[in-house]
Write an enzyme that holds these catalytic residues in place. Sequence first.
Site, PDB file in Angstrom:
ATOM      1  N   ARG A  40     -24.473 -59.082  45.709  1.00 15.93           N
ATOM      2  CA  ARG A  40     -23.708 -58.004  44.716  1.00 15.93           C
ATOM      3  C   ARG A  40     -24.331 -58.161  43.398  1.00 15.93           C
ATOM      4  O   ARG A  40     -24.122 -57.231  42.915  1.00 15.93           O
ATOM      5  CB  ARG A  40     -22.362 -58.589  45.075  1.00 15.93           C
ATOM      6  N   HIS A  73     -18.829 -56.816  53.415  1.00 13.60           N
ATOM      7  CA  HIS A  73     -19.530 -57.388  54.791  1.00 13.60           C
ATOM      8  C   HIS A  73     -19.712 -56.209  55.642  1.00 13.60           C
ATOM      9  O   HIS A  73     -20.800 -56.117  56.125  1.00 13.60           O
ATOM     10  CB  HIS A  73     -18.594 -58.084  55.174  1.00 13.60           C
ATOM     11  N   LYS A  76     -13.435 -74.618  51.694  1.00  8.70           N
ATOM     12  CA  LYS A  76     -12.905 -73.581  50.878  1.00  8.70           C
ATOM     13  C   LYS A  76     -11.359 -73.285  51.263  1.00  8.70           C
ATOM     14  O   LYS A  76     -10.890 -72.372  50.620  1.00  8.70           O
ATOM     15  CB  LYS A  76     -13.605 -72.245  51.427  1.00  8.70           C
ATOM     16  N   SER A 124     -14.138 -61.412  49.069  1.00  6.32           N
ATOM     17  CA  SER A 124     -12.964 -61.870  49.648  1.00  6.32           C
ATOM     18  C   SER A 124     -12.212 -62.789  48.924  1.00  6.32           C
ATOM     19  O   SER A 124     -10.709 -62.381  48.968  1.00  6.32           O
ATOM     20  CB  SER A 124     -13.645 -62.899  50.944  1.00  6.32           C
TER      21      SER A 124
END
Length: 165
Positions: free
Chosen positions: A95, A17, A41, A133
């Site tokens: 990514r 990030h 989430k 994460s």
Amino acid sequence: MRIGLYPGTFDPVTLGHLDIIKRGAALVDRLVIGVAINRDKGPLFQLEERVEMIESECEALSKLTGTEIVVHPFENLLIDCAKDVGAQVIVRGLRAVADFEYEYQMVGMNRSLDDSVETVFLMAEARHQAIASKLVKEIARLDGDISKFVTPLVRERVLKRLGKA
């Protein structure tokens, strides 16, 4: 003034990030880090904690890049958040190919809602491409070393939250 919006949940903020933030800041005069509340989430950190960590990590980046970097929590549509902060550009990090498929759909939806906001994709540096994460949290839960994926401050916060420090 060119304003960019880099959205995410940042639970926790990773070196990947921060790489995108640093590089995104070079493209705009002001970069807004949009921290999504995203209750679905089940985040490890509360919104206020995520905002605080990002602000702390971005203070030096702002000085380094000369770009104003601000943190803005949001719970509405991304395109509405972009309007709220006056962003002309949404910055997204990629990514892998799997990210592209999802992001491609998001761009299409956002353009159909408001075609005045562009989306710019930045590839994470090769050494950061595997960082997510979710994986950082899993590695920490299982007593693995996350120091290659997050800053020392974030590492300390993650381990403390998981009762590992």
